[in-house]
Design an enzyme around this catalytic site. Structure first.
Site, PDB file in Angstrom:
ATOM      1  N   LYS A 116      39.737  51.237  47.315  1.00 30.69           N
ATOM      2  CA  LYS A 116      40.494  50.530  46.272  1.00 30.69           C
ATOM      3  C   LYS A 116      39.491  50.097  45.206  1.00 30.69           C
ATOM      4  CE  LYS A 116      44.149  47.174  45.700  1.00 30.69           C
ATOM      5  NZ  LYS A 116      43.664  46.494  44.524  1.00 30.69           N
ATOM      6  N   ASP A 118      37.959  48.554  41.894  1.00 27.90           N
ATOM      7  CA  ASP A 118      38.273  47.293  41.238  1.00 27.90           C
ATOM      8  C   ASP A 118      38.036  47.373  39.732  1.00 27.90           C
ATOM      9  OD1 ASP A 118      39.277  44.823  41.399  1.00 27.90           O
ATOM     10  OD2 ASP A 118      37.473  43.855  42.167  1.00 27.90           O
ATOM     11  N   CYS A 417      11.074  13.849  36.475  1.00 29.69           N
ATOM     12  CA  CYS A 417      10.853  15.284  36.305  1.00 29.69           C
ATOM     13  C   CYS A 417       9.859  15.803  37.360  1.00 29.69           C
ATOM     14  CB  CYS A 417      10.319  15.552  34.904  1.00 29.69           C
ATOM     15  SG  CYS A 417       9.858  17.270  34.659  1.00 29.69           S
ATOM     16  N   CYS A 435      14.596  16.416  31.008  1.00 27.26           N
ATOM     17  CA  CYS A 435      13.288  15.772  30.967  1.00 27.26           C
ATOM     18  C   CYS A 435      12.978  15.544  29.487  1.00 27.26           C
ATOM     19  CB  CYS A 435      12.218  16.668  31.583  1.00 27.26           C
ATOM     20  SG  CYS A 435      10.557  16.103  31.172  1.00 27.26           S
TER      21      CYS A 435
HETATM   22  S1  IVH Z   1      47.646  53.696  44.398  1.00 32.79           S
HETATM   23  C1  IVH Z   1      52.240  52.190  43.395  1.00 32.79           C
HETATM   24  N1  IVH Z   1      45.099  53.982  44.838  1.00 32.79           N
HETATM   25  O1  IVH Z   1      45.237  48.767  42.829  1.00 32.79           O
HETATM   26  C2  IVH Z   1      50.833  51.839  43.195  1.00 32.79           C
HETATM   27  N2  IVH Z   1      45.791  52.128  43.556  1.00 32.79           N
HETATM   28  O2  IVH Z   1      48.155  47.122  43.203  1.00 32.79           O
HETATM   29  C3  IVH Z   1      49.956  52.990  43.538  1.00 32.79           C
HETATM   30  N3  IVH Z   1      43.945  50.744  42.741  1.00 32.79           N
HETATM   31  O3  IVH Z   1      45.866  48.056  39.859  1.00 32.79           O
HETATM   32  C4  IVH Z   1      48.566  52.636  43.408  1.00 32.79           C
HETATM   33  N4  IVH Z   1      42.322  51.902  43.632  1.00 32.79           N
HETATM   34  O4  IVH Z   1      45.215  50.556  39.853  1.00 32.79           O
HETATM   35  C5  IVH Z   1      46.049  53.232  44.258  1.00 32.79           C
HETATM   36  N5  IVH Z   1      42.866  54.391  45.300  1.00 32.79           N
HETATM   37  C6  IVH Z   1      43.808  53.661  44.717  1.00 32.79           C
HETATM   38  C7  IVH Z   1      43.494  52.515  43.972  1.00 32.79           C
HETATM   39  C8  IVH Z   1      44.516  51.770  43.403  1.00 32.79           C
HETATM   40  C9  IVH Z   1      42.619  50.851  42.891  1.00 32.79           C
HETATM   41  C10 IVH Z   1      44.601  49.644  41.977  1.00 32.79           C
HETATM   42  C11 IVH Z   1      45.701  50.094  41.062  1.00 32.79           C
HETATM   43  C12 IVH Z   1      46.473  48.823  40.868  1.00 32.79           C
HETATM   44  C13 IVH Z   1      46.301  48.138  42.165  1.00 32.79           C
HETATM   45  C14 IVH Z   1      47.547  48.308  43.002  1.00 32.79           C
END
Ligand code: IVH
Length: 696
Positions: A116, A118, A417, A435
């Site tokens: 996921k 960021d 100091c 200081c």
């Molecule tokens: S799938 C229906 N895959 O996470 C949503 N999302 O709440 C399908 N994100 O801001 C999203 N990496 O952009 C998916 N490998 C990944 C992801 C990903 C980051 C983010 C996405 C969104 C949030 C989802």
């Protein structure tokens, strides 16, 4: 070049550059050198300038940005951009797995696990292989059109790279700021803050984390700045009715084939146990990636299965995010070090028992100021929770009071100091202690000298902070003027000690002959630095570069500036009460007066050079002749003469018919006035003169 040839070459260069760009940014390969690449790009830029009609929509020249967007257009998403359900525990993940199995009436489910990423979600529309729109998620239904900014992302194909692609499709993914870029931006802010601090100016907050910075960046109005931030993106979904895929995996593969940046970290998992292994594997490994990740996304692989499971109002039932817990660890507070900044500001730093956190060993945490210590109710030897968010320096979040030893002593903030022993002060309404011993407190002395020699000030090279610290410790340098008293013999072979910042350890070093020579030469050279920069170098509070310039333009030399009273100072454009007061205070102080006197004795330039050279100023008085009489507020007689000369005018001693002006100050000679009236020579006051030369 002929038009038809240019058109062909533009097309060829566009294709070639996009090809090399793709190789470089997605496959980490290069078939040509950076120089050759730049040459191709330059050639294309020139051709496009001469034949703008032939520029192609996928031209790589768009990647450097430059276009300004006042307001981002709001656009409707073709399908809403939903979010994902979150879980923090494997139990909840098991429940998800049970729900999926039940929904599909299957015992075995094939999942794709992905990281996921960021950053911020992005939707990209492609028509006939060309990127036609990039939009932010917005509220999920409507987002902002950020196509111009998205085009600066080098890894994003502006035209798909393969032959076989759906006529119309949308890809979705995450735009992110690489950690490297984030750290670079933050280091620049920290560096700038050191300068601001030295000038007593308000410092800028550092950036909180790469995610927020990424969002902010993609919404910037100037796409050239976006380009400079080297944003990147990973794509993770494709939707189209022009091509049929059986699985999510097939979609990912197709995207890769078309030239999209799909992270190769995804894995097919046939059981929930292998999903768990994926999670465990990446828990530590994810910190080695060039971007931040905050969890794992688990998706049902089969598209038919996805359809069966469908969506809730907010998120798909076929996917879920497993989030790693925020990074924190328990440690013991060993002691507190009080650091004295260059402006005398005190920062308490907690020294902790070393602990592993987010892939690094943490030994110190910032405590900001005395209020923070109070908020935490910190006691000696406390067991504390340390957290590392996106920030560079970890923070103490809370105290585990259940582990506090009985009768522990509350931490008492220092009163004096730690560097020089002066009694600390705290300005009203401020959280920070200072200081007040500006003159002899070592870090403040060091800060002032570092500012003095910095590039925009005296530009004295070959003198690093460590050497300066050593010279201060040896008692050879106490203030900037002392630098000019240093001799080669004093420096050559000098052994000195300095503090290694990261570890706070004292180290030894010595100055080599060559280095000593260079230092002396640089110091000597700095005597030619123009007065406006010398004035800035003095580090007078609120006198930054521009203010220094204005002051020199107006007062010309240090003597005039020293004499100027409050009224005279605030008369200068852009000089307000605060700056005026600061200047008056500065020149009231005997030590400062001694310092500037010594600088002057050493031959440092304390006079404006602007009026002495002919090239630098516009020759606005060409053809005009002046007679000067009386006493002037802003200038000495000689100065006035050279000023007039430097901007094209002439000064003569007696009035004749050909004189244009009698420049009359206070106590102008009556005979001169009379003669001027007789000869019909115009009278000019100091104020009028200053307006005439735009000094007012
Ligand atoms: S799938 C229906 N895959 O996470 C949503 N999302 O709440 C399908 N994100 O801001 C999203 N990496 O952009 C998916 N490998 C990944 C992801 C990903 C980051 C983010 C996405 C969104 C949030 C989802």
């Amino acid at each position: 070049m002929k038009a038809d040839k240019a058109e062909k070459r533009i097309a060829e260069l566009t294709r070639l550059i996009n090809y090399h760009n793709h190789l470089y940014y997605q496959q980490d390969k290069s078939e040509i050198t950076d120089f050759e690449f730049d040459q191709l790009l330059k050639e294309l830029e020139t051709l496009e300038k001469n034949f703008p009609n032939f520029a192609l929509p996928e031209s790589p020249t768009q990647r450097v940005g430059g276009a300004i967007t006042k307001k981002f257009e709001s656009v409707q998403h073709k399908y809403p951009m939903l979010s994902l359900g979150n879980t923090y525990s494997k139990e909840e993940l098991l429940e998800f797995h049970e729900r999926v199995k039940k929904g599909l009436e299957q015992d075995q489910v094939e999942y794709i696990c992905e990281l996921k990423f960021d950053g911020l979600a992005i939707s990209l529309l492609y028509e006939d292989g060309l990127l036609i729109r990039a939009a932010t998620r917005g509220d999920g239904v409507q987002g902002d059109d950020i196509t111009i900014n998205a085009k600066t992302i080098r890894s994003l194909p502006l035209r798909v790279q393969s032959e076989d692609f759906p006529a119309y499709f949308e890809v979705r993914g995450e735009v992110f700021m690489p950690i490297k870029v984030f750290n670079r931006l933050n280091s620049a802010i920290i560096e700038e803050n050191l300068q601001l601090e030295a000038l007593g100016k308000k410092t800028k907050p550092t950036l909180a984390n790469p995610r927020n910075t990424a969002s902010g960046t993609m919404k910037m109005q100037n796409s050239a700045v976006v380009a400079s931030r080297e944003m990147d993106c990973f794509l993770y979904a494709i939707t189209t009715s022009d091509m049929k895929f059986k699985s999510h995996e097939e979609g990912l593969t197709k995207m890769m084939e078309m030239g999209f940046n799909v992270s190769n970290t995804f894995r097919k998992c046939n059981s929930i146990e292998s999903v768990f292994s994926f999670i465990d594997e990446w828990e530590a490994k994810r910190h080695d990636l060039p971007l931040e990740t905050d969890g794992i996304v688990i998706k049902v692989n089969g598209l038919e299965n996805q359809e069966i499971l469908g969506f809730t109002a907010k998120s798909p039932r076929w996917a879920i995010a497993y989030k790693y817990k925020s990074e924190s660890a328990e440690s013991r507070l060993n002691s507190i070090t009080y650091q004295v900044g260059r402006t005398g500001a005190i920062t308490p730093v907690a020294n902790l028992a070393p602990v592993q956190l987010a892939g690094t060993t943490v030994k110190r945490a910032s405590l900001h100021n005395s209020n923070e210590i109070k908020r935490l109710d910190l006691h000696e030897g406390d067991i504390v929770w340390v957290e590392k968010g996106g920030e560079i320096i970890p923070k103490i979040i809370s105290v585990n009071t259940s582990k506090r030893v009985p009768n522990a002593t509350p931490v008492k903030y220092i009163e004096d100091c730690p560097e020089c022993g002066a009694h600390l002060v705290r300005k009203e309404g401020e959280a920070v202690h200072y200081c007040p011993n500006e003159r002899t407190c070592p870090p403040q002395v060091l800060g002032r000298i570092e500012h003095f020699i910095s590039r925009n000030a005296m530009d004295i090279e070959h003198l690093g902070p460590k050497t300066i610290e050593g010279l201060i410790k040896k008692g050879l340098v106490k203030n900037p003027a002392d630098l000019y008293g240093l001799s080669f013999d004093q420096l050559n072979g000098l052994q000195f000690e300095f503090t290694e910042e990261q570890i706070g350890e004292l180290k030894k070093r010595s100055i080599q002959e060559k280095s000593a020579k260079n230092i002396i030469a640089s110091i000597e050279k700095s005597k030619n630095v123009p007065f406006r920069r010398v004035l800035f170098a003095l580090g007078i509070r609120y006198v930054g570069k521009t203010v220094a310039e204005k002051l020199v333009e107006h007062f010309f030399n240090l003597e005039n500036l020293k004499k100027a009273n409050f009224e005279a100072l605030v008369e200068v454009p852009e000089i307000g009460d605060r700056i005026a007061e600061s200047l008056i205070n500065y020149f009231k102080n005997d030590h400062n007066l001694e310092l500037v006197q010594r600088l002057s004795d050493f031959g440092v330039c304390l006079k404006g050079e602007e009026f002495d050279t002919n090239e630098t100023r516009e020759q606005i008085l060409t053809g005009l002749s002046f007679v000067i009489s009386g006493v002037f507020e802003h200038y000495e007689r000689d100065e006035l003469k050279s000023l007039i000369k430097s901007i094209g005018g002439k000064t003569v001693s007696s009035i004749s018919k050909s004189t244009n002006y009698l420049l009359a100050g206070d106590k102008v000679g009556p005979s001169k006035l009379e003669k001027a009236a007789k000869m019909e020579v115009k009278l000019l006051s100091e104020k009028e003169f200053r307006e005439m030369i735009s000094a007012e």
